[in-house]
Design a protein around this motif. Structure first.
Motif, PDB file in Angstrom:
ATOM      1  N   GLU A 136       0.831  -1.273  -0.075  1.00  0.00           N
ATOM      2  CA  GLU A 136       0.081   0.080   0.085  1.00  0.00           C
ATOM      3  C   GLU A 136       0.811   1.157   0.014  1.00  0.00           C
ATOM      4  O   GLU A 136       0.462   2.254  -0.365  1.00  0.00           O
ATOM      5  N   ASP A 139       3.494   2.805  -4.597  1.00  0.00           N
ATOM      6  CA  ASP A 139       2.589   3.436  -5.768  1.00  0.00           C
ATOM      7  C   ASP A 139       2.725   2.399  -6.994  1.00  0.00           C
ATOM      8  O   ASP A 139       1.739   2.424  -7.734  1.00  0.00           O
ATOM      9  N   GLU A 141       3.642  -0.453  -7.354  1.00  0.00           N
ATOM     10  CA  GLU A 141       2.956  -1.853  -7.171  1.00  0.00           C
ATOM     11  C   GLU A 141       1.513  -1.739  -7.020  1.00  0.00           C
ATOM     12  O   GLU A 141       1.010  -2.518  -7.512  1.00  0.00           O
ATOM     13  N   SER A 142       0.944  -0.630  -6.293  1.00  0.00           N
ATOM     14  CA  SER A 142      -0.451  -0.412  -6.448  1.00  0.00           C
ATOM     15  C   SER A 142      -0.956  -0.164  -7.871  1.00  0.00           C
ATOM     16  O   SER A 142      -2.083  -0.499  -8.044  1.00  0.00           O
ATOM     17  N   ARG A 143      -0.407   0.607  -8.539  1.00  0.00           N
ATOM     18  CA  ARG A 143      -0.814   0.994  -9.993  1.00  0.00           C
ATOM     19  C   ARG A 143      -0.750  -0.475 -10.702  1.00  0.00           C
ATOM     20  O   ARG A 143      -1.940  -0.801 -11.514  1.00  0.00           O
ATOM     21  N   TRP A 169      -6.522   2.096   1.182  1.00  0.00           N
ATOM     22  CA  TRP A 169      -6.053   1.726   0.027  1.00  0.00           C
ATOM     23  C   TRP A 169      -7.204   1.625  -1.155  1.00  0.00           C
ATOM     24  O   TRP A 169      -7.032   2.175  -2.136  1.00  0.00           O
ATOM     25  N   TRP A 173      -7.908   4.173  -4.322  1.00  0.00           N
ATOM     26  CA  TRP A 173      -7.726   3.695  -5.783  1.00  0.00           C
ATOM     27  C   TRP A 173      -8.972   3.483  -6.238  1.00  0.00           C
ATOM     28  O   TRP A 173      -9.172   3.189  -7.613  1.00  0.00           O
TER      29      TRP A 173
END
Length: 250
Positions: A136, A139, A141-143, A169, A173
């Protein structure tokens, strides 16, 4: 019967599980228990997310009892862990409803996916992914994860990575996941569904002692949470009963 019930600084939707299943066709759901409600006394970011939630549902027999003490009873405790399975069963014959299951240790989410699908009778959970620790805060990895969720074409995101990490999270997103109609923050549910962690006996849940069972099973992690962090709830409840509670973020 009131449509909402206020406990401390949060308004709970006063719904039965049947009403919730029928109404929850879109949106972000929050399921506070005592621990979550205490976090909402100290974490402004989390509090603002709670205010933006489309559904706020009571996930605690203790909170249900507290609402009765305040004279505005909540009609039903709806455990987030129970509701996830009920949601999947409710949509067993709705092919358009598919779930992306996010959370758990390596392999646990996949086991949970298989177990739920077998019980429901169809592959309602089409994708399961266990993210890396600290994802989290990354960025990139989150994208990549958002892109993976979008590519799955799932309509539901069920995320269980701990509170308030999962709520923060998902809230951050959700605007970049246009195909996701419903978001369920499900905490330890993935472990329960995988058979990795046992649930408390039903009678303990009914009388508000599920916390005691969980604490006995994982004392290192939960003794401080339940016996230190959450204990001030009862002082705050008394203040609300006497008309002396003040929202720390008002």
């Amino acid at each position: 019967m009131t449509d909402t019930v206020r406990l401390l600084n949060i308004d709970f939707d006063n719904l039965t599980r049947a009403e919730l299943l029928a109404r929850f066709d879109r949106g972000f759901m929050l399921n506070p228990n005592v621990d979550v409600l205490m976090k909402l006394q100290h974490d402004r970011e989390f509090y603002e997310i709670a205010l933006a939630a489309d559904f706020v549902i009571c996930d605690s027999q203790i909170l249900k009892m507290a609402s009765r003490l305040l004279g505005t009873p909540i009609r039903e405790k709806i455990s987030g862990s129970d509701f996830f399975g009920e949601f999947c069963a409710y949509h067993a014959a709705t092919p358009a409803v598919t779930v992306f299951l996010l959370g758990g240790m390596d392999g646990v989410a996949e086991t949970a996916r298989q177990n739920v699908n077998q019980r429901v009778g169809r592959a309602i959970i089409t994708h399961a992914h266990s993210p890396s620790f600290g994802f989290e805060k990354n960025d990139a990895e989150s994208r990549a994860l958002v892109a993976r969720i979008n590519a799955s074409e799932c309509s539901v995101l069920a995320i269980g990575v701990g509170c308030p990490k999962q709520e923060k999270w998902a809230h951050r997103w959700r605007g970049e996941m246009p195909g996701i109609r419903q978001i369920l923050c499900i905490g330890a549910t993935i472990d329960f569904e995988a058979g990795n962690v046992p649930r408390a006996p039903a009678w303990m849940s009914r009388v508000g002692l599920e916390w005691l069972y969980r604490m006995a099973a994982d004392p290192k992690r939960l003794v401080r949470r339940y016996l230190v962090d959450d204990l001030p709830f009862f002082v705050l409840l008394l203040r609300q009963r006497l008309g002396r509670y003040r929202n720390p973020f008002a």
